[in-house]
Design a protein around this motif. Structure first.
Motif, PDB file in Angstrom:
ATOM      1  N   VAL B  36       0.804  -1.225   0.000  1.00  0.00           N
ATOM      2  CA  VAL B  36       0.000   0.000   0.000  1.00  0.00           C
ATOM      3  C   VAL B  36       0.839   1.278   0.000  1.00  0.00           C
ATOM      4  O   VAL B  36       0.501   2.244  -0.677  1.00  0.00           O
ATOM      5  CB  VAL B  36      -0.992   0.014   1.192  1.00  0.00           C
ATOM      6  N   THR B  37       1.921   1.281   0.766  1.00  0.00           N
ATOM      7  CA  THR B  37       2.671   2.529   0.937  1.00  0.00           C
ATOM      8  C   THR B  37       3.983   2.558   0.161  1.00  0.00           C
ATOM      9  O   THR B  37       4.773   3.475   0.318  1.00  0.00           O
ATOM     10  CB  THR B  37       2.977   2.765   2.426  1.00  0.00           C
ATOM     11  N   PRO B  39       4.280   1.737  -3.597  1.00  0.00           N
ATOM     12  CA  PRO B  39       4.356   1.966  -5.049  1.00  0.00           C
ATOM     13  C   PRO B  39       4.839   3.363  -5.424  1.00  0.00           C
ATOM     14  O   PRO B  39       5.670   3.507  -6.333  1.00  0.00           O
ATOM     15  CB  PRO B  39       2.916   1.723  -5.536  1.00  0.00           C
ATOM     16  N   GLN B  40       4.346   4.386  -4.718  1.00  0.00           N
ATOM     17  CA  GLN B  40       4.747   5.755  -5.041  1.00  0.00           C
ATOM     18  C   GLN B  40       6.219   5.982  -4.715  1.00  0.00           C
ATOM     19  O   GLN B  40       6.885   6.813  -5.337  1.00  0.00           O
ATOM     20  CB  GLN B  40       3.881   6.760  -4.281  1.00  0.00           C
ATOM     21  N   GLU B  43       8.185   4.398  -7.491  1.00  0.00           N
ATOM     22  CA  GLU B  43       8.018   5.229  -8.677  1.00  0.00           C
ATOM     23  C   GLU B  43       8.915   6.466  -8.589  1.00  0.00           C
ATOM     24  O   GLU B  43       9.584   6.849  -9.552  1.00  0.00           O
ATOM     25  CB  GLU B  43       6.545   5.645  -8.828  1.00  0.00           C
ATOM     26  N   ASN B  65      -4.196  -5.684   1.217  1.00  0.00           N
ATOM     27  CA  ASN B  65      -5.232  -5.825   0.197  1.00  0.00           C
ATOM     28  C   ASN B  65      -5.650  -7.246  -0.088  1.00  0.00           C
ATOM     29  O   ASN B  65      -6.555  -7.469  -0.886  1.00  0.00           O
ATOM     30  CB  ASN B  65      -4.657  -5.331  -1.143  1.00  0.00           C
ATOM     31  N   ASP B  77     -10.803  -7.804  -6.724  1.00  0.00           N
ATOM     32  CA  ASP B  77     -10.851  -6.352  -6.903  1.00  0.00           C
ATOM     33  C   ASP B  77      -9.673  -5.922  -7.790  1.00  0.00           C
ATOM     34  O   ASP B  77      -8.513  -6.087  -7.420  1.00  0.00           O
ATOM     35  CB  ASP B  77     -10.772  -5.687  -5.519  1.00  0.00           C
ATOM     36  N   VAL B  79      -8.435  -3.059  -8.613  1.00  0.00           N
ATOM     37  CA  VAL B  79      -7.551  -2.007  -8.096  1.00  0.00           C
ATOM     38  C   VAL B  79      -6.583  -2.587  -7.065  1.00  0.00           C
ATOM     39  O   VAL B  79      -5.383  -2.293  -7.054  1.00  0.00           O
ATOM     40  CB  VAL B  79      -8.360  -0.842  -7.474  1.00  0.00           C
ATOM     41  N   SER B  80      -7.106  -3.457  -6.196  1.00  0.00           N
ATOM     42  CA  SER B  80      -6.250  -4.128  -5.210  1.00  0.00           C
ATOM     43  C   SER B  80      -5.217  -5.011  -5.908  1.00  0.00           C
ATOM     44  O   SER B  80      -4.050  -5.059  -5.527  1.00  0.00           O
ATOM     45  CB  SER B  80      -7.089  -5.008  -4.282  1.00  0.00           C
ATOM     46  N   THR B  82      -3.958  -4.711  -8.876  1.00  0.00           N
ATOM     47  CA  THR B  82      -2.909  -3.891  -9.489  1.00  0.00           C
ATOM     48  C   THR B  82      -1.860  -3.485  -8.457  1.00  0.00           C
ATOM     49  O   THR B  82      -0.662  -3.520  -8.717  1.00  0.00           O
ATOM     50  CB  THR B  82      -3.532  -2.615 -10.111  1.00  0.00           C
ATOM     51  N   GLN B  83      -2.337  -3.135  -7.263  1.00  0.00           N
ATOM     52  CA  GLN B  83      -1.387  -2.697  -6.242  1.00  0.00           C
ATOM     53  C   GLN B  83      -0.461  -3.845  -5.821  1.00  0.00           C
ATOM     54  O   GLN B  83       0.751  -3.653  -5.660  1.00  0.00           O
ATOM     55  CB  GLN B  83      -2.165  -2.160  -5.040  1.00  0.00           C
ATOM     56  N   THR B  86       1.931  -4.545  -8.547  1.00  0.00           N
ATOM     57  CA  THR B  86       2.965  -3.506  -8.617  1.00  0.00           C
ATOM     58  C   THR B  86       4.102  -3.826  -7.643  1.00  0.00           C
ATOM     59  O   THR B  86       5.282  -3.647  -7.962  1.00  0.00           O
ATOM     60  CB  THR B  86       2.349  -2.120  -8.308  1.00  0.00           C
ATOM     61  N   MET B 416      -9.572  -3.118   3.964  1.00  0.00           N
ATOM     62  CA  MET B 416      -9.219  -2.773   2.584  1.00  0.00           C
ATOM     63  C   MET B 416      -9.629  -3.882   1.638  1.00  0.00           C
ATOM     64  O   MET B 416      -9.749  -3.677   0.445  1.00  0.00           O
ATOM     65  CB  MET B 416      -7.715  -2.553   2.448  1.00  0.00           C
TER      66      MET B 416
END
Lengths: 212, 469
Positions: B36-37, B39-40, B43, B65, B77, B79-80, B82-83, B86, B416
């Motif tokens: 959750v914390t 990927p950014q 990136e 997730n 899900d 979106v989950s 994908t996370q 990632t 989540m």
């Protein structure tokens, strides 16, 4: 990171203590792998009457008219007045991302939770701690005066009230410097790469089992 | 030499450099990463053309997730999914000491898998983009939850920018009575000092009641240091610590073990060390705790009552209690024992370890979930915990009681994934946060120990577990 120097901004009062980061940005929006786009879901459960999910068009959702940030007089607010322990709970940096994306640049309160406080500075947001009595005064003035604005000057560390009175605030010298210049602290730290490497080697020699 | 606190020893041994204003660079030994914390942060690293400083410091898993049932169907899900994918991709690209992906037999909650694999060792600095990283302080680690920008900073530099915290000793003297657990101790501490009581402090937990706890219990206590506002909780090393770590996959062995143990034995506050603040609790006075409000400090003993806002002078506080009672659907002065329970959640990084499951099973054995209770979820903290519990037959106890036995993950602690409360439902939960909406929009969370949660499941309301033992 955006630099922060000066702001003369509209103020909104969020009059409750212990506002946690789950309230600031609920968990379903944490599934995003981006840093942007969280503004429409800031305070989602308080701001809207329906249940929010990622990817919705929030402009069509029913708004809670009682929530302070939905009131017409606070539209465009850039300064948020807060109570004790704002930002407690989860470490999610999505909280300052959401505040920033919504347009908030300064938070003023008697205390902030540690991790949130720290995360703000990494995102060009300025959290200001001033004594509870002064926060009370600002809350009173803000509620009593439509269009209430405060001018915040980071360089001189002052908040100017509409009557011209100054409120001084403290800010860590290093954080201030970074914010004024919009510096990326990774770049700053890497200037000390040699020192880090030397420390690491010494530690590896002394405690090899931490490096296995 | 001046006597030092444990915190000061850990701080000094990791201090790379310090600026005049006190801002310091602290070297990081262990970096725990979840989906959750991070990927950014990865990136950001990529965009700046940087590489992780030391990938062998990274231990990663997917936990927040991930679903806790129908694993064969994957993560539904998108979106989950994908996370989680990632994170898979980032670890593939950059590497790690070890990665326990979704469905791996050692996958689990990040704060469970670190210690159980010996990836958390005394004397380390441990960080993770998760506030409950304070858990690892149970091993005399300086362990902090950090934001995503800091995750990126640690990836890139192996250091964290920090200012030294003040030190607080919370001493719990004496012995707790039967049925009173680590969770009750830490809830009682938070009830005493408040959710902001530890802000700016590193809290060391000491005293005979803490020393008597297992590592699982100490992790429960340190886990919730953040709910008292402290970024770090600490417990000194003793035989319990050493015994727990012996033979763990990533713990040293042979000569390295002996050398490590000799050092770890020094990881305690020296006699005469001074703390900025000392708080003392009498363990014998602590009864099983139940939170009634929307902040962990809103807590009472199980034989107590919900407060009456009319008796509170401070207007901000009174307003907070009124708001909490309204949200929770409770009336002033209501006995805790009259609060009904709709769902029960036994799990989370606070209480999903083997000892927690044993405590819950002890109460559930030979009993049945009350008909009025819609669902009881038991979510082990990791694949290893799950297997151990199954080897002990605990899952059969739960299933016979009408509880659900799930796959590991964070689950309904933060909802989540698909495990969540409906609006208005009361939940007896062994997790760490009773914030509004935490377990599902409109959900009403009451924090309790695993034994108390199991007792609530069989009675359909909060009861004193001491009467069931």
């Amino acid at each position: 990171m955006n630099a922060f120097k000066l702001l003369d901004g509209l103020v909104a009062p969020l009059d409750r203590a212990n506002v946690d980061t789950d309230a600031i940005i609920p968990k379903q929006f944490l599934k995003s792998i981006k840093r942007s786009g969280f503004g429409p879901n800031l305070f989602d459960e308080w701001r809207y009457l329906d249940h929010g999910e990622p990817g919705q068009d929030c402009s069509a959702r029913p708004k809670n008219p009682d929530f302070v940030l939905n009131q017409p007089r606070y539209q465009g607010a850039q300064v948020l007045l807060t109570r004790d322990n704002f930002g407690c709970g989860s470490s999610r940096e999505h909280a300052p991302w959401a505040l920033e994306d919504f347009g908030i640049r300064v938070l003023i309160g008697p205390s902030f939770a540690d991790i949130f406080f720290n995360n703000c500075f990494k995102n060009g947001l300025l959290p200001i701690v001033i004594p509870a009595e002064t926060v009370d005064t600002l809350f009173r003035e803000c509620v009593a005066t439509e269009g209430y604005r405060l001018a915040i000057d980071l360089e001189s560390q002052t908040i100017t009230r509409p009557n011209g009175e100054l409120v001084r605030f403290e800010v860590d010298a290093f954080r201030k410097e970074c914010l004024l210049n919009g510096w990326d602290d990774i770049g700053l730290t890497l200037r000390h790469a040699e020192e880090i490497r030397a420390f690491e080697q010494k530690r590896r020699d002394m405690h090899p089992y931490y490096f296995a | 030499m001046k006597p030092q606190t444990l915190y000061e020893k850990l701080w000094e041994s990791h201090l790379v450099r310090q600026q005049d204003d006190g801002t310091a660079l602290i070297y990081i030994d262990r970096h725990l990463v979840h989906e959750v914390t991070s990927p950014q942060a990865f990136e950001g690293l990529k965009l700046a053309g940087r590489k992780p400083w030391r990938v062998s410091s990274i231990v990663a898993t997917a936990d927040h997730n991930t679903p806790t049932d129908h694993w064969d169907e994957g993560i539904k899900d998108p979106v989950s999914r994908t996370q989680v994918e990632t994170l898979d991709a980032n670890i593939r690209e950059y590497g790690a000491l070890t990665y326990f992906p979704f469905r791996d037999e050692r996958q689990g909650i990040v704060h469970v898998i670190g210690p159980e694999n010996g990836a958390t060792l005394p004397g380390m600095t441990v960080v993770c983009g998760d506030s409950h990283t304070s858990t690892h302080g149970a091993f005399a680690c300086l362990a902090h939850g950090i934001g995503t920008s800091e995750v990126e900073h640690v990836l890139a530099t192996q250091c964290l920018l920090q200012k030294k915290s003040r030190t607080m000793l919370v001493r719990v003297d004496g012995e707790v009575g039967p049925g009173v657990t680590a969770k009750d101790i830490v809830l009682a501490i938070i009830g005493r000092i408040g959710t902001a009581g530890g802000t700016g402090f590193a809290i060391e937990f000491g005293g005979s009641a803490i020393r008597a706890l297992s590592m699982e219990g100490r992790m429960t206590v340190c886990n919730m240091a953040i709910e008292a506002g402290a970024r770090a909780g600490l417990v000194a090393v003793d035989d319990t610590t050493i015994d727990y770590l012996r033979g763990k996959p990533y713990a040293p062995s042979g000569d390295a073990w002996d050398k490590a143990v000799a050092y770890w034995r020094t990881l305690h506050s020296d006699a005469g060390a001074e703390f900025d603040k000392v708080v003392v609790l009498d363990a014998s006075e602590i009864e099983p705790q139940v939170t009634w409000g929307t902040s962990p400090e809103m807590v009472a003993g199980v034989t107590g009552r919900v407060p009456n806002p009319a008796s509170i002078d401070d207007p901000v506080k009174r307003d907070g209690v009124e708001r909490a009672l309204k949200y929770m659907g409770l009336s002033p002065d209501m006995p805790i024992g009259e609060i009904p329970v709709d769902q029960v959640f036994i799990g989370s990084c606070t209480n999903s370890r083997i000892e927690d499951l044993r405590e819950a099973a002890k109460v559930a054995r030979g009993r049945r979930k009350a008909d009025s209770v819609k669902r009881v979820l038991v979510v082990p903290g990791s694949g290893l915990v799950k297997r151990q519990a199954e080897a002990e037959g605990l899952h059969e106890v739960f299933l016979a009681a009408g509880f659900e036995w799930r796959e590991p993950g964070c689950s309904m602690c933060l909802a989540m994934n698909a495990d969540r409360l409906e609006a208005g439902e009361h939940c007896a939960s062994t997790s760490n946060r009773n914030f509004e909406g935490r377990q599902g929009a409109g959900g009403r969370t009451h924090l309790v120990s695993p034994a108390m949660a199991a007792a609530a499941a069989v009675e359909g309301r909060f009861v004193d577990v001491r009467n069931l033992l």
